[in-house]
Design an enzyme around this catalytic site. Structure first.
Site, PDB file in Angstrom:
ATOM      1  N   CYS A   1       0.893  -1.307   0.305  1.00 17.80           N
ATOM      2  CA  CYS A   1       0.191   0.090  -0.004  1.00 17.80           C
ATOM      3  C   CYS A   1       0.883   1.413  -0.002  1.00 17.80           C
ATOM      4  O   CYS A   1       2.280   1.045   0.061  1.00 17.80           O
ATOM      5  CB  CYS A   1      -0.940   0.035   1.197  1.00 17.80           C
ATOM      6  N   THR A   2       0.478   2.354   0.060  1.00 14.82           N
ATOM      7  CA  THR A   2       1.128   3.672   0.001  1.00 14.82           C
ATOM      8  C   THR A   2       2.379   3.754   0.875  1.00 14.82           C
ATOM      9  O   THR A   2       3.514   4.089   0.653  1.00 14.82           O
ATOM     10  CB  THR A   2       0.308   4.886   0.301  1.00 14.82           C
TER      11      THR A   2
END
Ligand SMILES: [Zn+2]
Length: 324
Positions: free
Chosen positions: A179-180
């Protein structure tokens, strides 16, 4: 060429006593030094992205590091030309990422293997491995790791159900998630471990952001850009061989420009050029284009006659009795 501002991305799962009071104190402090951004605080930890002039972000990092609990808090730092946020929000939440499991996962007890960027890159190239993007559909559309699976979800809390529905595909595979900045995967990979989905679970430590900044990986194997939840909207990741994979919602040509659908009841994020946004009246579909509260049409101040002409140009018409 150094810039004057910084964007910080960080999280830590750590028990916080009286998170409500801590939320109030932090809001007051952040405002007092001129920081902007969005911080979520819960009894399970902290998750934030903030921005400001370098002397302000430095002050904030020192402030956090002065607390025992956060003395080792890891800030991922990106230089910027300006603030990346309009205001300062510090909010108290039940969770620092909203997964809303009936039976919650504590990532301090159960989580996937943390893989450094180099390890993650190597693991991604193993044939026995599936890569699952844990982010939302509109984030995936702008950019993702090569061969990553898109669960096509609109919100993180939909992911557990998707995993249950598709688990047969992953049971005998090694599973990688990313994810980010890493915070979503702490809990999600813990969920995979607990549910026994996948025979080995790895998560990208520090997220895509860390993978991009790492001097070994330099964002290699990333396609397109990365969606970010601030004013910048997207940032480059791949410093080896950058590509564009986003496509215009209306004509399928390469595009990395995000708009919100003009219909306030839809608000869907799509990629579209300025020309197509105007051509299609700022709406993602016919229904949204002719919606009586279409913000794009309102902002342009188009008359009903003008709207009709514009719709005719794309082979559509206003439904009977609707005034633009
Ligand atoms: Zn729409």
């Amino acid at each position: 060429m150094s810039k004057d501002y910084e964007v910080l991305l960080y999280y830590k799962y750590v028990p916080i006593e009286d998170p409500e009071q801590f939320t109030k104190d932090e809001l007051m402090y952040c405002k007092s030094i001129g920081l902007r951004g969005r911080i979520l605080i819960s009894s399970e930890g902290i998750n934030g992205t903030v921005s400001g002039p370098k002397e302000v972000t430095k002050k904030y990092m020192d402030h956090m590091h002065s607390m025992d609990k956060f003395s080792d808090l890891w800030f991922k730092i990106d230089e910027a030309d300006d603030y990346a946020h309009k205001k300062m929000f510090v909010r108290h939440r039940d969770e620092i990422v909203s997964l809303k499991l009936e039976d919650d996962v504590d990532p301090l007890e159960t989580t996937g293997h943390h893989l450094e960027p180099e390890q993650f890159r190597e693991a991604m190239q193993d044939d026995d491995t599936v890569i699952i993007d844990t982010r939302n559909d509109y984030e995936y559309e702008l950019g993702h790791f090569k061969n990553a699976i898109n669960p096509d979800i609109h919100a993180f809390r939909e992911l557990p159900q998707w995993l249950q529905d598709n688990k047969e595909k992953f049971m005998d595979k090694k599973v990688l998630v990313y994810c980010t900045g890493g915070v979503r995967c702490e809990k999600l990979s813990g969920y995979l471990v607990r549910e026994g989905i996948g025979k080995e679970i790895g998560q990208l430590y520090g997220g895509i952001e860390n993978y991009s900044q790492n001097e070994e990986t330099k964002g290699d194997l990333w396609e397109g850009k990365m969606y970010v939840f601030d004013e910048r909207i997207s940032v480059p990741i791949n410093r080896v061989n950058p590509t564009v994979i986003g496509v215009d919602h209306f004509d399928g040509t390469p595009c990395e420009r995000y708009i919100n659908c003009g219909n306030p009841e839809c608000n869907r994020q799509i990629l579209a050029s300025e020309e197509n946004q105007e051509k299609y009246l700022g709406g993602c579909c016919h229904e949204c284009r002719v919606h009586p509260r279409n913000r794009y049409v309102k902002a342009r101040g188009w008359s009903t006659e003008e709207v009709k002409e514009r719709l005719a140009a794309i082979g559509e018409e206003l439904p009977d009795g609707v005034e633009a």
